[in-house]
Scaffold this motif. Structure first.
Motif, PDB file in Angstrom:
ATOM      1  N   THR A 172       0.840  -1.203   0.000  1.00 11.19           N
ATOM      2  CA  THR A 172       0.000   0.000   0.000  1.00 11.19           C
ATOM      3  C   THR A 172       0.874   1.252   0.000  1.00 11.19           C
ATOM      4  OG1 THR A 172      -1.334  -1.318   1.511  1.00 11.19           O
ATOM      5  CG2 THR A 172      -2.104   0.890   1.081  1.00 11.19           C
ATOM      6  N   GLN A 173       1.926   1.220   0.846  1.00  9.26           N
ATOM      7  CA  GLN A 173       2.773   2.414   0.951  1.00  9.26           C
ATOM      8  C   GLN A 173       3.573   2.680  -0.325  1.00  9.26           C
ATOM      9  OE1 GLN A 173       5.728   3.276   4.123  1.00  9.26           O
ATOM     10  NE2 GLN A 173       3.954   3.191   5.447  1.00  9.26           N
ATOM     11  N   ILE A 174       4.128   1.603  -0.906  1.00 10.97           N
ATOM     12  CA  ILE A 174       4.910   1.758  -2.138  1.00 10.97           C
ATOM     13  C   ILE A 174       3.971   2.079  -3.312  1.00 10.97           C
ATOM     14  CG2 ILE A 174       6.413   0.528  -3.799  1.00 10.97           C
ATOM     15  CD1 ILE A 174       7.917   1.204  -1.249  1.00 10.97           C
ATOM     16  N   GLY A 175       2.733   1.585  -3.212  1.00 12.46           N
ATOM     17  CA  GLY A 175       1.753   1.887  -4.254  1.00 12.46           C
ATOM     18  C   GLY A 175       1.776   0.914  -5.412  1.00 12.46           C
ATOM     19  N   SER A 176       2.484  -0.220  -5.233  1.00 12.90           N
ATOM     20  CA  SER A 176       2.579  -1.202  -6.316  1.00 12.90           C
ATOM     21  C   SER A 176       2.986  -2.552  -5.725  1.00 12.90           C
ATOM     22  CB  SER A 176       3.637  -0.725  -7.307  1.00 12.90           C
ATOM     23  OG  SER A 176       3.987  -1.771  -8.170  1.00 12.90           O
TER      24      SER A 176
ATOM     25  N   PRO B 241      19.667  -2.287 -10.576  1.00  7.60           N
ATOM     26  CA  PRO B 241      20.588  -1.441  -9.824  1.00  7.60           C
ATOM     27  C   PRO B 241      21.973  -1.436 -10.486  1.00  7.60           C
ATOM     28  CG  PRO B 241      19.917  -3.371  -8.536  1.00  7.60           C
ATOM     29  CD  PRO B 241      19.341  -3.526  -9.887  1.00  7.60           C
ATOM     30  N   PRO B 242      22.756  -0.380 -10.296  1.00  5.54           N
ATOM     31  CA  PRO B 242      24.111  -0.348 -10.858  1.00  5.54           C
ATOM     32  C   PRO B 242      24.979  -1.442 -10.235  1.00  5.54           C
ATOM     33  CG  PRO B 242      23.750   1.512  -9.375  1.00  5.54           C
ATOM     34  CD  PRO B 242      22.441   0.826  -9.525  1.00  5.54           C
ATOM     35  N   PRO B 243      26.068  -1.851 -10.914  1.00  5.09           N
ATOM     36  CA  PRO B 243      26.879  -2.984 -10.443  1.00  5.09           C
ATOM     37  C   PRO B 243      27.442  -2.813  -9.030  1.00  5.09           C
ATOM     38  CG  PRO B 243      27.742  -2.075 -12.528  1.00  5.09           C
ATOM     39  CD  PRO B 243      26.542  -1.286 -12.184  1.00  5.09           C
ATOM     40  N   GLU B 244      27.671  -1.562  -8.622  1.00  2.75           N
ATOM     41  CA  GLU B 244      28.246  -1.373  -7.263  1.00  2.75           C
ATOM     42  C   GLU B 244      27.222  -1.693  -6.164  1.00  2.75           C
ATOM     43  OE1 GLU B 244      28.042   0.986  -9.598  1.00  2.75           O
ATOM     44  OE2 GLU B 244      27.302   2.890  -8.779  1.00  2.75           O
ATOM     45  N   VAL B 245      25.961  -1.787  -6.536  1.00  7.20           N
ATOM     46  CA  VAL B 245      24.935  -2.210  -5.557  1.00  7.20           C
ATOM     47  C   VAL B 245      24.906  -3.737  -5.589  1.00  7.20           C
ATOM     48  CG1 VAL B 245      22.475  -2.139  -5.009  1.00  7.20           C
ATOM     49  CG2 VAL B 245      23.605  -0.085  -5.864  1.00  7.20           C
ATOM     50  N   ASN B 246      25.716  -4.361  -4.742  1.00 11.95           N
ATOM     51  CA  ASN B 246      25.870  -5.812  -4.863  1.00 11.95           C
ATOM     52  C   ASN B 246      25.540  -6.588  -3.590  1.00 11.95           C
ATOM     53  OD1 ASN B 246      28.079  -5.076  -3.401  1.00 11.95           O
ATOM     54  ND2 ASN B 246      29.545  -5.344  -5.087  1.00 11.95           N
TER      55      ASN B 246
ATOM     56  N   ASP C 209      19.510   0.576   0.539  1.00 10.19           N
ATOM     57  CA  ASP C 209      19.977   1.975   0.557  1.00 10.19           C
ATOM     58  C   ASP C 209      19.739   2.633  -0.803  1.00 10.19           C
ATOM     59  OD1 ASP C 209      20.743   1.921   3.188  1.00 10.19           O
ATOM     60  OD2 ASP C 209      22.829   1.372   2.758  1.00 10.19           O
ATOM     61  N   TRP C 210      19.951   1.858  -1.856  1.00  8.32           N
ATOM     62  CA  TRP C 210      19.759   2.387  -3.220  1.00  8.32           C
ATOM     63  C   TRP C 210      18.277   2.736  -3.453  1.00  8.32           C
ATOM     64  CZ3 TRP C 210      17.360  -0.036  -7.632  1.00  8.32           C
ATOM     65  CH2 TRP C 210      17.596   0.616  -8.842  1.00  8.32           C
ATOM     66  N   LEU C 211      17.385   1.858  -2.966  1.00  7.52           N
ATOM     67  CA  LEU C 211      15.948   2.132  -3.098  1.00  7.52           C
ATOM     68  C   LEU C 211      15.564   3.377  -2.294  1.00  7.52           C
ATOM     69  CD1 LEU C 211      14.489  -1.495  -2.806  1.00  7.52           C
ATOM     70  CD2 LEU C 211      14.236   0.001  -4.790  1.00  7.52           C
ATOM     71  N   LYS C 212      16.090   3.437  -1.049  1.00  5.87           N
ATOM     72  CA  LYS C 212      15.752   4.577  -0.186  1.00  5.87           C
ATOM     73  C   LYS C 212      16.255   5.892  -0.779  1.00  5.87           C
ATOM     74  CE  LYS C 212      16.487   3.866   4.313  1.00  5.87           C
ATOM     75  NZ  LYS C 212      17.158   3.188   5.451  1.00  5.87           N
ATOM     76  N   ALA C 213      17.385   5.818  -1.475  1.00  9.79           N
ATOM     77  CA  ALA C 213      17.971   7.029  -2.078  1.00  9.79           C
ATOM     78  C   ALA C 213      17.075   7.592  -3.188  1.00  9.79           C
ATOM     79  CB  ALA C 213      19.365   6.730  -2.613  1.00  9.79           C
ATOM     80  N   LYS C 214      16.133   6.728  -3.668  1.00  5.79           N
ATOM     81  CA  LYS C 214      15.217   7.226  -4.694  1.00  5.79           C
ATOM     82  C   LYS C 214      14.180   8.173  -4.085  1.00  5.79           C
ATOM     83  CE  LYS C 214      14.065   3.208  -7.005  1.00  5.79           C
ATOM     84  NZ  LYS C 214      13.543   2.566  -8.232  1.00  5.79           N
ATOM     85  N   GLY C 215      14.160   8.264  -2.752  1.00  9.08           N
ATOM     86  CA  GLY C 215      13.227   9.183  -2.086  1.00  9.08           C
ATOM     87  C   GLY C 215      11.930   8.490  -1.702  1.00  9.08           C
ATOM     88  N   GLU C 216      10.869   9.256  -1.606  1.00  3.61           N
ATOM     89  CA  GLU C 216       9.564   8.695  -1.226  1.00  3.61           C
ATOM     90  C   GLU C 216       8.944   7.950  -2.399  1.00  3.61           C
ATOM     91  OE1 GLU C 216       8.700   8.399   1.672  1.00  3.61           O
ATOM     92  OE2 GLU C 216       9.983   9.834   2.632  1.00  3.61           O
ATOM     93  N   PRO C 217       8.134   6.909  -2.127  1.00  2.00           N
ATOM     94  CA  PRO C 217       7.727   6.385  -0.806  1.00  2.00           C
ATOM     95  C   PRO C 217       8.729   5.390  -0.201  1.00  2.00           C
ATOM     96  CG  PRO C 217       6.595   5.190  -2.537  1.00  2.00           C
ATOM     97  CD  PRO C 217       7.464   6.193  -3.240  1.00  2.00           C
ATOM     98  N   TYR C 218       9.816   5.076  -0.936  1.00  2.00           N
ATOM     99  CA  TYR C 218      10.769   4.063  -0.449  1.00  2.00           C
ATOM    100  C   TYR C 218      11.389   4.457   0.896  1.00  2.00           C
ATOM    101  CZ  TYR C 218      10.333   2.617  -5.295  1.00  2.00           C
ATOM    102  OH  TYR C 218       9.834   2.230  -6.504  1.00  2.00           O
ATOM    103  N   GLN C 219      11.759   5.756   0.981  1.00  2.00           N
ATOM    104  CA  GLN C 219      12.425   6.257   2.185  1.00  2.00           C
ATOM    105  C   GLN C 219      11.611   5.920   3.443  1.00  2.00           C
ATOM    106  OE1 GLN C 219      15.511   7.808   2.301  1.00  2.00           O
ATOM    107  NE2 GLN C 219      15.251   7.664   4.526  1.00  2.00           N
TER     108      GLN C 219
END
Lengths: 83, 149
Positions: free
Chosen positions: A11-15, A22-27, A34-44
Motif C-alpha cells: 500500500t505504501q509503495i503503491g505497487s 541497480p548499478p553494479p556497485e549495488v551488490n 539503501d539504493w531504493l531509499k535514495a530514490k526518495g519517497e515512498p521508499y524512504q
C-alpha cells in the motif's frame, strides 16, 4: 531483478511489484535497500525501520546482509499474521 | 500435503479423504481457524487474506516436513485460504493422523504455531466502524512458536 511488496508495504509503495536494474556497485541486500531509499519517497518511509519489515530473497527469509549475485526476486513485507 | 486456495473447504470431507483405507491410524486431530467478529476490541465484518504465491507453498511444505521429522505421522494436511472471507467462514485447516494421539495432538499444535509465524499470509480486517487495517504480529504467537525450538 524483481522486487515484491506485500500488505502495508504494498500500500505504501503503491505497487505490488517492480523490475529494477541497480548499478553494479549495488551488490548486497543492504546496498539495494539503501539504493531504493535514495530514490526518495515512498521508499524512504516504507523501508526506514527494518525492524518492522521482513525480507525474503529468492523466496527464502533473510535476516542479515548477503551478496546479491544470482538474486532474481527480493520481497519486502510485514511480519506475517496468517492462520 | 499442503493446499493454498481461495475456495472454502469441508473439514469432514478432508478427514474422510485423508484417512480412507488406512487401518493403522489411531488418532486424527483437526484444527480449524474461523473468521470471528472481533479482534482487539473492534468489531470485524470480514477478513481479506493476502499471501506470497510461491513462497507460501515453499514455507508450508517446509513446516510439514519438519512436523513429519519430529513426530510419527501417518499423514497430515494443511489447507490455508486466501482472498476475502466473511465472519464464521473457515480460514485454515490442519489435520494430523497418527497411530498415537500424542503425536497427532503435538504435531497439530506445532503446525499451527509455525504456520502463524512463518507462512507469508497477512490479514486485512474490515471493521464495523467502516475502517480497515492490517493485523499486527502478536507476541503470544511468537512465544508459542518459540517453545518448539
Amino acid at each position: 531483478m524483481k522486487i515484491l511488496y506485500f500488505a502495508w508495504l504494498r500500500t505504501q509503495i503503491g505497487s505490488p511489484e517492480e523490475d529494477v536494474t541497480p548499478p553494479p556497485e549495488v551488490n548486497t541486500l543492504y546496498g539495494l535497500i539503501d539504493w531504493l531509499k535514495a530514490k526518495g519517497e515512498p521508499y524512504q518511509s516504507a523501508l526506514s525501520d527494518l525492524s518492522v519489515v521482513r525480507i525474503a530473497v529468492n523466496q527464502e527469509y533473510v535476516t542479515e546482509d548477503i551478496p546479491l549475485n544470482g538474486t532474481e526476486e527480493v520481497a519486502f513485507f510485514p511480519p506475517v499474521t496468517g492462520g | 500435503m499442503i493446499r493454498v486456495q481461495s475456495e472454502i473447504f469441508d473439514t469432514g470431507e478432508e478427514i474422510k479423504k485423508l484417512t480412507a483405507g488406512a487401518t493403522n491410524i489411531g488418532a486424527v486431530v483437526t484444527f480449524t481457524g474461523l473468521v470471528r467478529d472481533f479482534n482487539d476490541g473492534s468489531g470485524i465484518t470480514s477478513l481479506t487474506l493476502e499471501h506470497y504465491p510461491g513462497m507460501t507453498e515453499k514455507e508450508l511444505a517446509q513446516i510439514e516436513e519438519e512436523a513429519r521429522k519430529r513426530w510419527e505421522l501417518d499423514d497430515c494436511l494443511i489447507i490455508h485460504r486466501y482472498g476475502r472471507m466473511e465472519v464464521t467462514e473457515p480460514i485454515v485447516l490442519v489435520i494430523t493422523a497418527s497411530a498415537h494421539r500424542k503425536d497427532a495432538f503435538e504435531a497439530a499444535e506445532f503446525l499451527m504455531d509455525w504456520l502463524k509465524t512463518k507462512a507469508p499470509f497477512w490479514k486485512l480486517e474490515e471493521k464495523t466502524d467502516g475502517n480497515s487495517g492490517w493485523v499486527e504480529e502478536r507476541h503470544s504467537d511468537l512465544d508459542a512458536a518459540k517453545r518448539w525450538e
